[in-house]
Scaffold this active site. Structure first.
Site, mmCIF file in Angstrom:
data_model
loop_
_atom_site.group_PDB
_atom_site.id
_atom_site.type_symbol
_atom_site.label_atom_id
_atom_site.label_comp_id
_atom_site.label_asym_id
_atom_site.label_seq_id
_atom_site.Cartn_x
_atom_site.Cartn_y
_atom_site.Cartn_z
ATOM 1 N N CYS A 36 -36.074 -29.640 -50.891
ATOM 2 C CA CYS A 36 -36.002 -29.959 -52.325
ATOM 3 C C CYS A 36 -36.906 -29.062 -53.177
ATOM 4 O O CYS A 36 -36.832 -29.094 -54.407
ATOM 5 C CB CYS A 36 -36.326 -31.423 -52.545
ATOM 6 S SG CYS A 36 -35.343 -32.498 -51.500
ATOM 7 N N HIS A 86 -37.666 -32.046 -59.609
ATOM 8 C CA HIS A 86 -36.606 -32.325 -58.642
ATOM 9 C C HIS A 86 -36.117 -33.758 -58.886
ATOM 10 O O HIS A 86 -36.923 -34.692 -59.016
ATOM 11 C CB HIS A 86 -37.152 -32.152 -57.222
ATOM 12 C CG HIS A 86 -36.279 -32.766 -56.184
ATOM 13 N ND1 HIS A 86 -34.919 -32.569 -56.146
ATOM 14 C CD2 HIS A 86 -36.575 -33.614 -55.158
ATOM 15 C CE1 HIS A 86 -34.422 -33.255 -55.143
ATOM 16 N NE2 HIS A 86 -35.389 -33.899 -54.531
ATOM 17 N N ASN A 107 -29.737 -37.496 -55.567
ATOM 18 C CA ASN A 107 -30.667 -36.444 -55.142
ATOM 19 C C ASN A 107 -29.861 -35.324 -54.478
ATOM 20 O O ASN A 107 -29.300 -35.516 -53.408
ATOM 21 C CB ASN A 107 -31.669 -37.068 -54.156
ATOM 22 C CG ASN A 107 -32.668 -36.065 -53.593
ATOM 23 O OD1 ASN A 107 -32.461 -34.857 -53.678
ATOM 24 N ND2 ASN A 107 -33.733 -36.566 -53.007
HETATM 25 N N1 COA Z 1 -29.747 -51.616 -50.414
HETATM 26 C C1 COA Z 1 -30.317 -52.820 -50.244
HETATM 27 N N2 COA Z 1 -31.445 -52.983 -49.558
HETATM 28 C C2 COA Z 1 -32.031 -51.898 -49.027
HETATM 29 C C3 COA Z 1 -31.478 -50.612 -49.174
HETATM 30 C C4 COA Z 1 -30.295 -50.495 -49.889
HETATM 31 N N3 COA Z 1 -29.670 -49.321 -50.096
HETATM 32 N N4 COA Z 1 -32.272 -49.714 -48.545
HETATM 33 C C5 COA Z 1 -33.295 -50.412 -48.022
HETATM 34 N N5 COA Z 1 -33.144 -51.723 -48.313
HETATM 35 C C6 COA Z 1 -33.989 -52.830 -47.958
HETATM 36 C C7 COA Z 1 -34.864 -52.545 -46.755
HETATM 37 O O1 COA Z 1 -34.145 -52.777 -45.566
HETATM 38 C C8 COA Z 1 -35.976 -53.535 -46.958
HETATM 39 O O2 COA Z 1 -35.549 -54.796 -46.517
HETATM 40 P P1 COA Z 1 -36.526 -55.787 -45.718
HETATM 41 O O3 COA Z 1 -37.654 -56.053 -46.690
HETATM 42 O O4 COA Z 1 -35.668 -56.936 -45.438
HETATM 43 O O5 COA Z 1 -36.952 -55.000 -44.536
HETATM 44 C C9 COA Z 1 -36.116 -53.612 -48.472
HETATM 45 O O6 COA Z 1 -34.897 -53.079 -49.013
HETATM 46 C C10 COA Z 1 -37.274 -52.835 -49.022
HETATM 47 O O7 COA Z 1 -37.236 -51.573 -48.428
HETATM 48 P P2 COA Z 1 -38.329 -50.549 -48.745
HETATM 49 O O8 COA Z 1 -38.115 -49.344 -47.894
HETATM 50 O O9 COA Z 1 -39.658 -51.237 -48.742
HETATM 51 O O10 COA Z 1 -37.967 -50.197 -50.234
HETATM 52 P P3 COA Z 1 -38.807 -49.331 -51.218
HETATM 53 O O11 COA Z 1 -39.261 -50.166 -52.342
HETATM 54 O O12 COA Z 1 -39.791 -48.450 -50.548
HETATM 55 O O13 COA Z 1 -37.649 -48.374 -51.796
HETATM 56 C C11 COA Z 1 -36.874 -46.124 -51.581
HETATM 57 C C12 COA Z 1 -36.991 -47.495 -50.925
HETATM 58 C C13 COA Z 1 -36.200 -45.183 -50.597
HETATM 59 C C14 COA Z 1 -36.022 -46.240 -52.831
HETATM 60 C C15 COA Z 1 -38.308 -45.632 -51.954
HETATM 61 O O14 COA Z 1 -39.164 -45.740 -50.839
HETATM 62 C C16 COA Z 1 -38.302 -44.232 -52.449
HETATM 63 O O15 COA Z 1 -37.810 -43.965 -53.521
HETATM 64 N N6 COA Z 1 -38.870 -43.285 -51.680
HETATM 65 C C17 COA Z 1 -38.795 -41.891 -52.006
HETATM 66 C C18 COA Z 1 -37.527 -41.369 -51.434
HETATM 67 C C19 COA Z 1 -37.119 -40.035 -51.963
HETATM 68 O O16 COA Z 1 -36.972 -39.871 -53.139
HETATM 69 N N7 COA Z 1 -36.913 -39.090 -51.049
HETATM 70 C C20 COA Z 1 -36.466 -37.800 -51.341
HETATM 71 C C21 COA Z 1 -37.610 -36.944 -51.792
HETATM 72 S S1 COA Z 1 -37.090 -35.328 -51.859
#
Ligand code: COA
Length: 322
Positions: A114, A244, A274
């Protein structure tokens, strides 16, 4: 040393739009979850006949046409990608062939996920500097849909396909009133985001979302600050900051942390998701098409992601007479 400035932009994306509701039919997710956690509402996935190569060629062709630059004057071609059609030939070689660009120039792809587009700009600057060329076609292109595990709801909802391209011009910065091109690049090897190569048994993106979130919100403000210091400017002098486009919450978090003016941060991830190395040039192209890029504007671009890598750049939008 010579600097870079942007003359024109181009972009391309697949025809098939995939909404959050479409994904909710495949995995256990909802529009509400995806929207509140990421800001993403829809993205584009390639269908039959659409590939990383076809999108990159279209985006580069538009940028070249809009610039009015004679194709014979292109001095190098650099493309940022982690999802090219082939391990070789590179996407850049296919752009060269399809657009009939010169053969006696350096043509290569850059792999920095990215942050790739920022790395590609710096590579293009170096190549133009060492070869004496004047113009470069710098493209970011990803077909991430082919790297997605469509049973993993934590990643498959985040990414999309697309391409963006900029035609950039090298200029002698000592003799110009235009501000110098400055970058801040870095990396630290880390497995927080991984993807096995295309063609292996499992070609899927895996990610520790929370770790990546923490990395992003600490890296982006530092990168912007470093670019500002290196270019001897303050944020008030900057017209646009194009990060990004990974996640709206990441960008909003950084704006708050930096106490920066939110209106300078362009966002379009709601309709593209993304698109990794393509997201910054796609945003620039959209800004151009909406008339938001005005000749003479000062831009900061910031990439961050797998590697882990990061990169910030300051450069100006010179534009061309329309
Ligand atoms: N739909 C519904 N529930 C989902 C899900 C989806 N698409 N993806 C994950 N979950 C669930 C998980 O299983 C978890 O459930 P649980 O509590 O029963 O285990 C719950 O949602 C919370 O998951 P978590 O990983 O704690 O969520 P989060 O608040 O960290 O959000 C992201 C997840 C990925 C949105 C967040 O971590 C993020 O934005 N990270 C950066 C990712 C990114 O931008 N990467 C690219 C960079 S180049």
């Amino acid at each position: 040393m010579r600097s870079l400035r942007i003359l024109s932009c181009g972009g391309a994306h697949p025809k098939r739009m995939v909404t959050n509701d479409d994904l909710a039919k495949i995995v256990d997710t909802s529009d509400e979850w995806i929207t509140t956690r990421t800001g993403i509402k829809s993205r584009y996935f390639c269908s039959e006949g659409e590939t990383a190569n076809s999108m990159a060629i279209e985006a580069a062709s538009v940028a070249l046409k809009r610039s009015g630059v004679d194709p014979a004057e292109i001095g190098c071609i650099v493309t940022a990608t982690i999802s090219g059609d082939y391990a070789t030939p590179s996407i850049s070689c296919m752009i060269q062939k399809e657009l009939g660009l010169p053969e006696e120039i350096p043509v290569l792809d850059v792999s920095a996920a990215c942050s790739g587009f920022i790395y590609a700009l710096e590579v293009a600057r170096g190549l133009l500097e060492s070869t004496g060329g004047r113009y470069a076609l710098v493209t970011g292109c990803e077909q991430l849909s082919k790297l997605l595990d469509m049973t993993d709801r934590s990643t498959c909802v985040l990414f999309g396909d697309g391409a963006g391209s900029c035609l950039v011009e090298a200029f002698e910065d000592e003799q110009s009133e235009q501000k110098k091109f400055v970058t801040s690049l870095g990396a630290k090897g880390d497995m927080a985001i991984t993807a096995e190569g295309v063609g292996t048994a499992k070609t899927r993106i895996q990610m520790d979302g929370k770790e990546v979130f923490r990395f992003a919100v600490s890296t982006i403000p530092k990168c912007i600050q470093d670019v500002l210091e290196k270019s001897n400017q303050v944020i008030d002098e900057i017209d646009w900051i194009v990060c990004h486009q990974a996640n709206a919450r990441i960008i909003e978090h950084c704006i708050k942390k930096m106490k920066a003016p939110a209106e300078k941060f362009y966002m379009n991830l709601d309709h593209y998701g993304n698109t990794s190395g393509a997201s910054i040039p796609m945003a620039l192209n959209e800004m151009y098409e909406q008339g938001l890029l005005i000749p003479g504007q000062n831009l900061i671009l910031v990439g961050f992601g797998a590697g882990l890598t990061w990169g910030g750049a300051f450069l100006t939008y010179k534009g061309v007479d329309r």
